[in-house]
Write an enzyme that holds these catalytic residues in place. Sequence first.
Site, mmCIF file in Angstrom:
data_model
loop_
_atom_site.group_PDB
_atom_site.id
_atom_site.type_symbol
_atom_site.label_atom_id
_atom_site.label_comp_id
_atom_site.label_asym_id
_atom_site.label_seq_id
_atom_site.Cartn_x
_atom_site.Cartn_y
_atom_site.Cartn_z
ATOM 1 N N PRO A 420 0.903 -1.547 -0.039
ATOM 2 C CA PRO A 420 0.065 -0.327 0.123
ATOM 3 C C PRO A 420 0.875 1.058 -0.330
ATOM 4 O O PRO A 420 1.965 1.686 0.767
ATOM 5 C CB PRO A 420 -0.977 0.255 1.143
ATOM 6 C CG PRO A 420 0.084 -0.909 1.557
ATOM 7 C CD PRO A 420 0.280 -2.701 1.274
ATOM 8 N N TYR A 584 -0.251 5.285 13.976
ATOM 9 C CA TYR A 584 -1.658 5.547 13.536
ATOM 10 C C TYR A 584 -2.439 5.162 14.290
ATOM 11 O O TYR A 584 -1.959 4.692 15.866
ATOM 12 C CB TYR A 584 -1.940 5.180 12.247
ATOM 13 C CG TYR A 584 -1.362 5.842 10.990
ATOM 14 C CD1 TYR A 584 -1.387 6.942 10.700
ATOM 15 C CD2 TYR A 584 -0.353 5.089 10.450
ATOM 16 C CE1 TYR A 584 -0.509 7.754 9.755
ATOM 17 C CE2 TYR A 584 0.079 5.015 9.150
ATOM 18 C CZ TYR A 584 0.226 6.960 9.419
ATOM 19 O OH TYR A 584 1.508 7.872 7.564
HETATM 20 C C1 FMN Z 1 5.215 6.316 -1.298
HETATM 21 C C2 FMN Z 1 4.216 5.993 -0.430
HETATM 22 C C3 FMN Z 1 3.529 5.788 0.730
HETATM 23 C C4 FMN Z 1 3.611 5.293 1.348
HETATM 24 N N1 FMN Z 1 1.909 4.616 1.884
HETATM 25 C C5 FMN Z 1 1.576 3.566 3.051
HETATM 26 C C6 FMN Z 1 -0.418 2.693 3.294
HETATM 27 O O1 FMN Z 1 0.063 4.219 3.197
HETATM 28 N N2 FMN Z 1 0.079 2.357 4.183
HETATM 29 C C7 FMN Z 1 1.287 1.749 4.583
HETATM 30 O O2 FMN Z 1 1.278 0.595 5.033
HETATM 31 N N3 FMN Z 1 2.129 1.959 4.241
HETATM 32 C C8 FMN Z 1 2.591 2.811 3.399
HETATM 33 N N4 FMN Z 1 4.000 2.967 2.494
HETATM 34 C C9 FMN Z 1 5.071 2.438 2.720
HETATM 35 C C10 FMN Z 1 5.053 1.037 2.263
HETATM 36 O O3 FMN Z 1 3.853 0.038 2.261
HETATM 37 C C11 FMN Z 1 6.334 0.134 2.531
HETATM 38 O O4 FMN Z 1 5.908 -0.829 3.931
HETATM 39 C C12 FMN Z 1 8.017 0.801 2.261
HETATM 40 O O5 FMN Z 1 7.642 1.835 1.455
HETATM 41 C C13 FMN Z 1 8.697 -0.836 2.436
HETATM 42 O O6 FMN Z 1 8.580 -0.747 1.738
HETATM 43 P P1 FMN Z 1 9.907 -0.350 -0.178
HETATM 44 O O7 FMN Z 1 11.636 -0.732 0.656
HETATM 45 O O8 FMN Z 1 9.580 -1.501 -0.807
HETATM 46 O O9 FMN Z 1 9.843 0.703 -0.045
HETATM 47 C C14 FMN Z 1 4.528 3.872 2.065
HETATM 48 C C15 FMN Z 1 5.716 4.401 1.572
HETATM 49 C C16 FMN Z 1 5.269 5.357 0.237
HETATM 50 C C17 FMN Z 1 7.022 5.318 -0.832
#
Ligand code: FMN
Length: 777
Positions: A420, A584
């Site tokens: 997400p 949150y």
């Molecule tokens: C732009 C952005 C928005 C995010 N929004 C959410 C969110 O709405 N809910 C959530 O649980 N994590 C959110 N995250 C965290 C990601 O789901 C993920 O856990 C985190 O980016 C680590 O994964 P990655 O290394 O593949 O980016 C967000 C991350 C990014 C970069």
Amino acid sequence: MKIVCIGGGPSGLYFALLMKKLGFHHDITVVERNKPYDTFGWGVVFSDQTLDNMRQWDTETAAEVEQAFNHWDDIELHFKDRVIRSGGHGFVGIGRKKLLNILQDRCEQVGVKLLFEQDVNSDLDFPDADLIIASDGVNSRVRSRLPEVFKPDIVTRPNRFIWLGTHRQYDAFTFLFEKTEQGWFQAHVYKFDNQTSTFIVECPEHVWLAHGLDKADQEASIAFCEKLFAKNLQGEKLMTNARHLRGSAWLNFQRVKCANWSHFNGNSHVVLMGDAVHTAHFAIGSGTKLALEDAIELVRQFKALGDTADRIPEVLKHYQAVREIDVIRLQNAAWNAMEWFEVCGERYCDQLEPEQFMYSMLTRSQRISHENLRLRDKVWLEGYEAWFAGRTAQPGIRPPMFTPYTLRSVTLKNRVVVSPMAQYMAIDGRVAEDHLVHLGARAMGGAGLVMVEMTAPSADGRITHGCPGLWSDAQTEDFKRITHWVHTKTDAKIGLQIGHAGPKGSTCRPWQGAGMDQPVPADDPEGNWPLFAASAQPYLPHGDVPRAMTRADMDRVTADFVAATQRAAQAGFDWLELHCAHGYLLSSFISPLTNQRSDDYGGSLANRLRYPIEVFKAVRAAWPKDLPMSVRISAHDWVEGGITPTDAVEVARAFKAAGADMIDCSSGQVSAKQKPTYGRMYQTPFADRIRQEAGIATIAVGAISEADHVNSILAAGRADLCAVARPHLANPAWTLTEAARIGYKDIAWPRAYESGKPQLEAGFARERAMQTAGKGD
Ligand SMILES: Cc1cc2nc3c(=O)[nH]c(=O)nc-3n(C[C@H](O)[C@H](O)[C@H](O)COP(=O)(O)O)c2cc1C
Ligand SMILES: Cc1cc2nc3c(=O)[nH]c(=O)nc-3n(C[C@H](O)[C@H](O)[C@H](O)COP(=O)(O)OP(=O)(O)OC[C@H]3O[C@@H](n4cnc5c(N)ncnc54)[C@H](O)[C@@H]3O)c2cc1C
């Protein structure tokens, strides 16, 4: 120069030899407290690469080592009456005595003075030396005399081990696992000459104590180990040569690292080398390699910068700078491997089947990935891939990433989840074209499950004015349009993450304020809204202060969550995730950093979980029985006094008991004081631990950016699904791209895009061919 090496182990002797060869005028003495043929331990192993390195510095030593060593390729696991073997690992084993005798002879040949049976008290005993090498091992007296100078960081590890030998011959690096009524023992076994094998027995402290081994002398300990491993030893005896150790011969490994490697003692420059300055656990067998490579580097620096006394300070500075980097890398890998053996009895032995246990053991250092294993032993890896896929709805030989996964009535076509990600593109909580394009593109991009960003059950549950919600019929219809599109135009599933922002609500879109989580200014034309949380504590020091929730607030929010869940079902989502992470609202109850309540919802972890579990149960009851639900948690607050991975196991157990199907293992963002340790797949250990210890399926997330990561995680049983976030911002077709990158073709592309598939595959095939031929970078 006059040089004294205190300690005649591999590092001291090899340095003395190479330095003498660099300049025969140097007066070099090695002072050793033991006799030439006395040593603890049996054989040591190092890699083919170390031997190549030695060959370049002293061909004679390398030739003799080569004559004496035993080379083998295979790793063999004996576990639960099964024997599993894989090849291509490339080790060299040599007796420690033999190695030391080769080095002693070479030292004498080139004119190094060797003094045996002299126990050195201090580096101050040699006032006329220009340079003193403190190569006096893990308990270095030289290092211990000046802790404020060398700043050693010494950690004593919990497992106990005993270093034994046997005349039973082994033709592979062999790992034996035996269960007793008190817990698991393991033995690391390898042959190092024609008659003898090293046999290290290891177990956790509590298992060792429960067997009374703290009171056992060496004979009794050996008798115990012989009985434990009798079936494998086939009548051969175990032997010790550590009779010099008083009392128990069972040791604890000590991990040593030092901030400073050298100093001037008023007369001489003193420099630490080998185990005196750093240790690496025997689980990856690299202590001798590091010791020899330290010696090589110091001589290389003298060669490059000049081997005169005035050059010593400069040389020592460069020596530390160069070696430190290699040492940290190796110590990190050794640490992972060591931890694996420390927890395997509790975390893996009873949980994993032998095939998966073998995979987990082979990848324990996290330096060896799925594709590395393919290079080492393709046949074995494909056999394992078939075993893994055979346990899914789609048997065959395919990488774990591309196996289906079924939960309740939903089958995902593969194990990739688009994590997400907030888009901040909603208007009045409603999603429209921006979300259709964003989610639609990613659903076409090959992932099995696409998750919609955190969506609020009420207007005051949003993070920003740009965040979506699900509190009206119009919002339900907006989402229905998107799920309908995904379901009719792709074979991906689509899930919704539902969450209330609580203390982190009413903030600016990231590109509006000075970074993330900044409060909406009081005079902002879009307006602000009041916050509530577990306790009246702002996330940022200058953030809006939430009020502590009353019971009436809780009832209202629970009802909102239930209504939003019903709408999510009406909107056609396949999967629901409850957001209990990242500080949150629900997370603010779970963490002791944000929950200061003194009622039934604060205090113990069970109390802090009470409200989030209440919401979960209400939501689960409102969500269709045949559809899955996951819960995202912060498995580590990264702040002293906050949630730890041990607590996270309890949190997962509580959600499992309440009916959760899966835990999505994120971490942090609960406190602005967090100090996370980032790195490749850095949150995967939480998914692994929760999966094995709480016995619930998990999603790994965080810095998972290659198919190789996904395959390694799934194959080792560290998680059931992998969520990938930022790489999907760069490339909506991340899954299709990664399939092509690793040469996996059995994956469907959207019909209209099919002509792009062979071209991408051919490009990657060329890249792989160039790399194999050594032309790529
Ligand atoms: C732009 C952005 C928005 C995010 N929004 C959410 C969110 O709405 N809910 C959530 O649980 N994590 C959110 N995250 C965290 C990601 O789901 C993920 O856990 C985190 O980016 C680590 O994964 P990655 O290394 O593949 O980016 C967000 C991350 C990014 C970069
Ligand atoms: C169970 C076990 C298994 C291991 N397996 C492997 C393996 O498979 N592969 C691998 O590469 N490494 C292995 N190691 C590690 C390896 O033994 C060390 O990393 C390596 O020997 C370090 O070399 P060194 O010269 O720095 O220290 P050491 O080999 O410890 O040598 C230090 C020397 O200094 C002498 N000394 C100490 N104090 C004094 C004093 N005051 N006066 C005079 N002399 C003194 C000691 O007698 C000793 O000879 C293992 C270690 C253990 C404990």
